[in-house]
Enzyme design. Structure first.
Site, short mmCIF file in Angstrom:
data_model
loop_
_atom_site.label_atom_id
_atom_site.label_comp_id
_atom_site.label_asym_id
_atom_site.label_seq_id
_atom_site.Cartn_x
_atom_site.Cartn_y
_atom_site.Cartn_z
N ARG A 1 13.18 5.77 7.64
CA ARG A 1 13.42 5.32 6.02
C ARG A 1 12.39 4.42 6.05
O ARG A 1 12.56 3.04 6.94
CB ARG A 1 14.81 5.01 5.81
CG ARG A 1 15.09 4.41 4.26
CD ARG A 1 16.38 3.90 4.42
NE ARG A 1 16.54 3.34 3.05
CZ ARG A 1 17.14 2.08 3.14
NH1 ARG A 1 17.37 1.43 4.12
NH2 ARG A 1 17.33 1.58 1.78
N ARG B 1 20.01 -9.04 -12.41
CA ARG B 1 20.27 -10.47 -11.96
C ARG B 1 20.33 -11.38 -13.21
O ARG B 1 20.02 -11.32 -14.01
CB ARG B 1 19.11 -10.77 -10.96
CG ARG B 1 18.80 -9.56 -10.05
CD ARG B 1 17.98 -10.48 -8.90
NE ARG B 1 17.46 -9.66 -7.89
CZ ARG B 1 18.04 -9.21 -6.80
NH1 ARG B 1 19.03 -9.89 -6.62
NH2 ARG B 1 17.71 -8.41 -5.76
N LYS C 1 20.35 8.97 -4.97
CA LYS C 1 20.92 7.97 -4.32
C LYS C 1 22.22 7.79 -4.99
O LYS C 1 22.15 7.26 -6.31
CB LYS C 1 20.42 6.66 -4.09
CG LYS C 1 19.31 6.59 -3.05
CD LYS C 1 18.69 5.45 -3.00
CE LYS C 1 19.35 4.24 -2.58
NZ LYS C 1 18.66 3.04 -2.13
N THR D 1 24.89 3.18 4.59
CA THR D 1 25.38 2.14 4.33
C THR D 1 26.21 1.50 5.29
O THR D 1 27.51 1.88 5.29
CB THR D 1 25.94 1.56 2.94
OG1 THR D 1 24.93 2.45 1.83
CG2 THR D 1 25.78 0.26 2.57
#
Length: 472
Positions: free
Chosen positions: A35, A76, A217, A275
């Protein structure tokens, strides 16, 4: 280079693993697909790694998959006076669309799509959920919120909005530039971040076409609401448990993982569980028992692949992490309960001739104790239909398409190999016999099962099943 396990390993490349020597060591230890995380590194960095992997592929004579993971939009807060503020439960704070060096009465949140979509009662999670606030009122360019979980809000910390559907493309200008660069390099898979709805997949498909496999994803709760359509429009799925675990209750993540793995198996699409699988191995040479159990659970669920992130990209023990994951997978698959648990989660057969032929091949191979099922495939679909059954027998997928052979490096139980196009029944028998022996799946006089589509080299047919004896 035959792997003696069914589930595949995906490893992220980073500073700890980007040298040719380490890439080779990781491949030999068990990595099937590498990846490239485009949230980090330059195009030059990724081009060098890509070249190293392709050189390694040529050296070892085996296909190696390359997955490009796009960053996606990042929400953010802006800059804050003195770099941070501390908020406590019950405090009232205020977010503003414009401004900088803010304080608790004017925290910059420079994302107009949030102000357009958020409603009173919606929650904002800051810094991976360490701070949680609930919106109490809002205007066009400002909103007030009550602090539910207190903590520190510092410059540029990420914001998650679990209950809000944002009118935001998953492809930023950076992603589009990265995508074109990756496609020109020749990546095999593209992972799309921040997927919320089926139209996100359609947008990405319009840019990618058939130049690479498209992977969604799953990290947003909105995606779970329309998951069947998202899976249908994808070539593969990644269960991205990091952001997903921030936006839905942690206790729901294991069940959602099982649902996603099962749904992908039903849809004949590869699924990666990702993850923090061996997260402690970023800094330690061994995992915790909970982490080893986590990897094993994904294998018992029937996942096609499990993924390492920081463990292989920036950790101190990348080779040990891959070796450990390889051992956990192999040991789990040898356990006496493995096949019964996999069979218990087997989806119902689809009532179509191609699926029936693939299922019959798996059943026949097990009945006669064949050492291998040889699948001739032009698109990978024939092999995927057989893998859907999760047979106890190895699958040797033979294709004339190098891109397909590399994408098959993600598919459960499948060893992919390149061959010239098959044009006749006699040639099929000859190639199946020769390659099953050369790949060390079978020997002289073994009975093997061969599945193909006739006419040959035509995608999606899967209509022919044959049992043959090597050398017979």
């Amino acid at each position: 280079m035959r792997r003696h396990r069914r589930a595949k390993i995906v490893a992220t490349v980073g500073p700890a693993s980007n040298s040719p020597e380490m890439l080779k060591a990781l491949f030999l230890a068990g990595v099937d697909t590498f990846r490239l995380n485009f949230s980090h590194g330059t195009h030059e960095d990724h081009a060098k790694v890509h070249a190293h992997i392709r050189a390694l592929e040529k050296e070892v004579g085996r296909p190696i998959g390359i997955l490009q993971d796009l960053q996606g939009p990042k929400i953010r807060v802006g800059t804050i006076k003195d770099g941070k503020i501390t908020v406590a439960k019950g405090d009232t704070i205020r977010f503003v669309l414009k401004g900088q060096d803010g304080d608790r009465d004017a925290i910059p949140l420079p994302h107009p799509e949030i102000f357009a979509a958020v409603l009173p009662g919606h929650h904002l999670l800051i810094d991976d959920g360490r701070v949680r606030v609930k919106v109490t009122s809002l205007g066009d360019d400002a909103m007030t919120a009550e602090v539910i979980f207190g903590g520190i809000i510092s410059n540029r910390k990420g914001v998650n909005l679990p209950g809000t559907l944002l009118n935001l493309s998953p492809l930023t200008a950076k992603d589009r530039a990265d995508l074109e660069f990756g496609l020109n390099l020749g990546v095999d898979w593209v992972a799309l971040s921040f997927v919320q709805k089926p139209s996100d997949m359609i947008e990405a498909r319009g840019l990618i076409g058939d130049r690479a496999g498209l992977m969604a994803k799953i990290e947003k709760p909105q995606a779970l609401d329309q998951i069947d359509d998202i899976i249908r429009l994808s070539d593969a799925i990644m269960v991205a448990r990091g952001d997903l675990g921030v936006e839905i209750p942690q206790e729901e993540v294991p069940g959602r993982q099982k649902e996603l793995v099962r749904a992908c198996r039903l849809a004949v699409k590869p699924v990666i569980v990702a993850t923090q699988m061996l997260d402690s191995m970023v800094a330690a040479p061994t995992p915790t028992r909970a982490e080893a159990s986590d990897v094993a659970t994904a294998i018992y669920d029937g996942a096609d692949a499990v993924m390492l992130s920081a463990e292989s990209a920036s950790g101190s023990y990348p080779l040990e992490a891959v070796s450990m994951m390889d051992r956990i997978i192999a040991t789990t698959e040898r356990h006496k309960l493995y096949h019964s648990l996999i069979r218990a989660s087997e989806p119902a057969e689809e009532q179509t001739p191609p699926h029936a032929v693939a299922a019959a091949a798996a059943d026949l191979a097990e009945a006669v104790r064949a050492p291998v099922i040889v699948a001739f495939t032009s698109s990978g679909t024939t092999a995927a239909r057989i893998a859907r059954k999760r047979p106890e027998v190895a699958i040797l997928a033979i294709t004339a398409d190098q891109d397909v052979s590399r994408r098959l490096c993600l598919l459960w139980g499948t060893h992919s190999a390149l061959s010239e196009d098959i044009h006749s029944y006699e040639q099929m028998v000859e190639v199946a016999s020769a390659m099953s022996q050369s790949a060390e799946f079978a020997k002289l006089h073994d009975q093997i099962i061969v599945v193909a589509g006739i006419p040959f080299a035509q995608a999606g047919t899967t209509n022919n099943l044959r049992m043959l004896q090597i050398g017979g």
